[in-house]
Write an enzyme that holds these catalytic residues in place. Structure first.
Site, mmCIF file in Angstrom:
data_model
loop_
_atom_site.group_PDB
_atom_site.id
_atom_site.type_symbol
_atom_site.label_atom_id
_atom_site.label_comp_id
_atom_site.label_asym_id
_atom_site.label_seq_id
_atom_site.Cartn_x
_atom_site.Cartn_y
_atom_site.Cartn_z
ATOM 1 N N CYS A 109 4.369 10.468 -12.458
ATOM 2 C CA CYS A 109 2.958 10.709 -12.777
ATOM 3 C C CYS A 109 2.485 12.009 -12.135
ATOM 4 O O CYS A 109 1.306 12.309 -12.121
ATOM 5 C CB CYS A 109 2.099 9.526 -12.351
ATOM 6 S SG CYS A 109 2.313 9.075 -10.637
ATOM 7 N N GLU A 112 10.642 -2.694 -4.668
ATOM 8 C CA GLU A 112 9.207 -2.427 -4.675
ATOM 9 C C GLU A 112 8.639 -2.779 -3.302
ATOM 10 O O GLU A 112 9.044 -3.751 -2.688
ATOM 11 C CB GLU A 112 8.558 -3.281 -5.794
ATOM 12 C CG GLU A 112 7.083 -3.554 -5.677
ATOM 13 C CD GLU A 112 6.216 -2.310 -5.809
ATOM 14 O OE1 GLU A 112 6.487 -1.449 -6.661
ATOM 15 O OE2 GLU A 112 5.244 -2.214 -5.025
HETATM 16 N N1 SAH Z 1 7.517 0.935 -12.619
HETATM 17 C C1 SAH Z 1 6.317 0.171 -12.370
HETATM 18 C C2 SAH Z 1 5.497 0.666 -11.182
HETATM 19 C C3 SAH Z 1 5.268 2.137 -11.063
HETATM 20 S S1 SAH Z 1 3.987 2.630 -9.945
HETATM 21 C C4 SAH Z 1 5.469 0.095 -13.622
HETATM 22 O O1 SAH Z 1 5.693 0.829 -14.577
HETATM 23 O O2 SAH Z 1 4.550 -0.727 -13.653
HETATM 24 C C5 SAH Z 1 4.826 2.910 -8.453
HETATM 25 C C6 SAH Z 1 5.140 1.655 -7.685
HETATM 26 O O3 SAH Z 1 5.831 2.055 -6.495
HETATM 27 C C7 SAH Z 1 3.958 0.829 -7.227
HETATM 28 O O4 SAH Z 1 4.145 -0.498 -7.600
HETATM 29 C C8 SAH Z 1 3.958 0.978 -5.699
HETATM 30 O O5 SAH Z 1 3.508 -0.183 -5.033
HETATM 31 C C9 SAH Z 1 5.418 1.228 -5.419
HETATM 32 N N2 SAH Z 1 5.771 1.976 -4.197
HETATM 33 C C10 SAH Z 1 5.050 2.908 -3.553
HETATM 34 N N3 SAH Z 1 5.760 3.432 -2.546
HETATM 35 C C11 SAH Z 1 6.970 2.809 -2.544
HETATM 36 C C12 SAH Z 1 8.149 2.939 -1.754
HETATM 37 N N4 SAH Z 1 8.207 3.796 -0.746
HETATM 38 N N5 SAH Z 1 9.201 2.164 -2.058
HETATM 39 C C13 SAH Z 1 9.148 1.286 -3.086
HETATM 40 N N6 SAH Z 1 8.059 1.126 -3.863
HETATM 41 C C14 SAH Z 1 6.982 1.878 -3.610
#
Ligand code: SAH
Length: 508
Positions: free
Chosen positions: A451, A355
């Site tokens: 999403c 993350e």
């Molecule tokens: N699976 C989790 C979060 C999903 S939302 C849940 O269900 O709660 C997508 C997440 O990806 C967010 O927390 C965002 O901060 C993270 N994110 C965005 N770009 C990213 C990247 N390039 N690498 C890793 N994480 C990322």
């Protein structure tokens, strides 16, 4: 036949566009009419005309559609949040299913017959209002200089004053009015986007649906010793609201559309709130996971799913698709505060989460401790950097042979070739470097939580061309009344490269 700006037309709406707008045709000419519902006959005024299509404004509903319902919110036409409130909920679900299907066929290049064979019925809500646990309200001034808060009108940054949104929890209104009253009596200014002046930019409110805990974060434009003038007065009022657990400020001095600043300071109570998610066992026999409940702490900067009831269905589906038996090694990319990772960990041998937001990873590690989960490990960074770097480093020193062996750094080589990879990226989907590494790691199954079905379709094509075939597809309605839809997909590796459309690519 063409139309010009300000022309009036009568048109019957036959379809719904990707943003929820009505689509109708007059003598081969296509009209996009916002707020018109499929099945309506409407009078519309052309606002922008092109050679074969035009955008039009709904002027009058001449013959209402049988699918038209009375919207609850008086602002639904102006507000950018709800594009589908005038459409019956059943039809909204149908539209969302068709949207996923259409994107997989059009953008992904998958054959309709494959998509139809694997698509399972969308999981809708029982009560599609008051479902959101989070809201971010912009603060500004109306024409007379009065401080207001509410929502942006569609495609603009004009604030519609509204403290009572039907998607949010009723407590939000009390909190917003408390803050507005404090700002008015203490002459605290609202931020002005055009000048960059003024103090309060946004109000974030989050509620734990199971814990009842409430978090308020004020995003402000200046860092001062006492963040807000006469801060004690505001805190005394807020702490009287039942459930209030955390009050913080976030400093954002940039001229940007990004709402939250990078720094957050707790000014009252706890830095986080908590919430419990219950995952049902939607899986077949032979899986160790029965109904599971985990508790999560959430900081203001961390992502947390906004629709808690539907999150349970989403995660249950993702877990079912992961098909764990207790022996697997799993990567959870874009893991946020470790919600999906920790549910996976209850049914797998080992889970690795990645993350980008450091605070979210701090939450994830703390959440593992809280839930007594010891087989989950988390990494901060971009999935498209962490995964390839890890892969390169590990494959150089990889111990040949079966998974389960350790390299010199103590890493398990099954990390390199996991059984399952789960991804849950933001709307823009996965970066190509991330997808390329997933293909190199070649897990048995990939579970893609998305999403945005357009970027999902694009990414699935890459994975399919790399040897995977789609096995399961299911929409989950996380955002009732908006045009957005969540989707979970399961793909399986197939060395024989099953054709699912776009034959050219497969041969190439
Ligand atoms: N699976 C989790 C979060 C999903 S939302 C849940 O269900 O709660 C997508 C997440 O990806 C967010 O927390 C965002 O901060 C993270 N994110 C965005 N770009 C990213 C990247 N390039 N690498 C890793 N994480 C990322």
């Amino acid at each position: 036949m063409t139309y010009r700006k300000n022309d009036h037309v009568t048109v019957t709406i036959e379809d719904i566009g990707s943003d929820g707008e009505g689509i109708g045709r007059v003598e081969g000419f296509t009209l996009f009419v916002k707020d018109a519902v499929i099945g309506d006959t409407v009078e519309a005024k052309i606002v922008k005309s092109k050679k074969s299509y035009a955008y039009a404004r709904l002027e009058k509903v001449i013959q209402p559609s049988p699918f038209r319902v009375e919207p609850k919110c008086p602002y639904h036409r102006q507000c950018g949040g709800c594009q589908l409130q005038a459409l019956s909920y059943e039809k909204q679900l149908e539209f969302k299913e068709r949207k996923i299907r259409g994107n997989l066929i059009r953008i992904g290049g998958f054959d309709a017959e494959y998509v139809d064979a694997y698509m399972e019925p969308i999981l809708g809500m029982e009560e599609p209002f008051h479902y959101r646990n989070k809201a971010q309200y912009p603060v500004g001034c109306d024409r007379d200089g009065n401080i207001i808060t509410g929502f942006y009108a569609g495609r603009t940054h004009n604030i519609i004053a509204n403290t009572n949104c039907y998607l949010g929890v009723p407590e939000n209104e009390t909190i917003l009015n408390t803050i507005l009253e404090y700002m008015r009596t203490n002459h605290v200014s609202a931020y002005d986007e055009t000048t960059g002046e003024g103090l309060v930019r946004h109000i974030l409110i989050r509620t734990g649906f199971t814990s009842g805990e409430i978090m308020v974060c004020l995003v402000i434009n200046k860092k001062m010793k006492e963040f807000l003038p006469n801060q004690g007065e505001l805190l005394r009022k807020l702490e009287q609201i039942e459930g209030m657990t955390s009050v913080s400020v976030s400093i954002n001095t940039e001229k940007t559309n990004v709402i939250m600043g990078k720094e957050v300071f707790t000014i009252w109570g706890s830095p986080t709130i908590s919430d419990t998610i219950h995952v049902r066992d939607m899986r077949k026999e032979g899986c160790p996971l029965t109904g599971q409940e985990l508790t999560f702490k959430i900081s203001p900067l961390s992502f947390y799913q906004v629709n808690p009831l539907q999150t349970e269905k989403l995660y249950s589906t993702a877990l079912e698709y992961a098909g764990l038996t207790g022996k697997e090694t799993v990567w959870d990319l874009y893991c946020g505060i470790g919600t999906i990772s920790l549910f996976l960990a209850t049914a797998a041998k080992k889970v690795y989460g990645v993350e980008i937001v450091p605070q979210a990873i701090e939450d994830a590690r703390e959440n593992a401790r809280r839930n007594h989960i010891e087989n989950a490990e988390f990494f901060v960074g971009k999935a498209e950097e962490v995964l390839p770097e890890f892969y390169e480093r590990m494959s150089l020193g990889e111990v040949s042979g079966e998974g389960g062996q350790q390299d010199s750094a103590g890493n398990d080589s099954s990390m390199l070739h996991p059984d399952v990879i789960v991804v849950d990226p933001p709307r823009k989907g996965c970066d190509s470097a991330c997808l390329a590494t997933i293909l190199k790691m070649r897990p048995e199954r990939i579970v893609y939580v998305s999403c945005d079905s357009a970027t999902l379709a694009r990414d699935l094509r890459v994975l399919c061309d790399g040897g995977y075939e789609i096995k399961r597809i299911r929409g989950v309605d996380m955002f009732a009344h908006s045009g957005h839809v969540e989707c979970v997909i399961m793909m399986q590796y197939n060395a024989n490269g099953v054709r699912m459309g776009k034959e050219k690519n497969l041969q190439g």
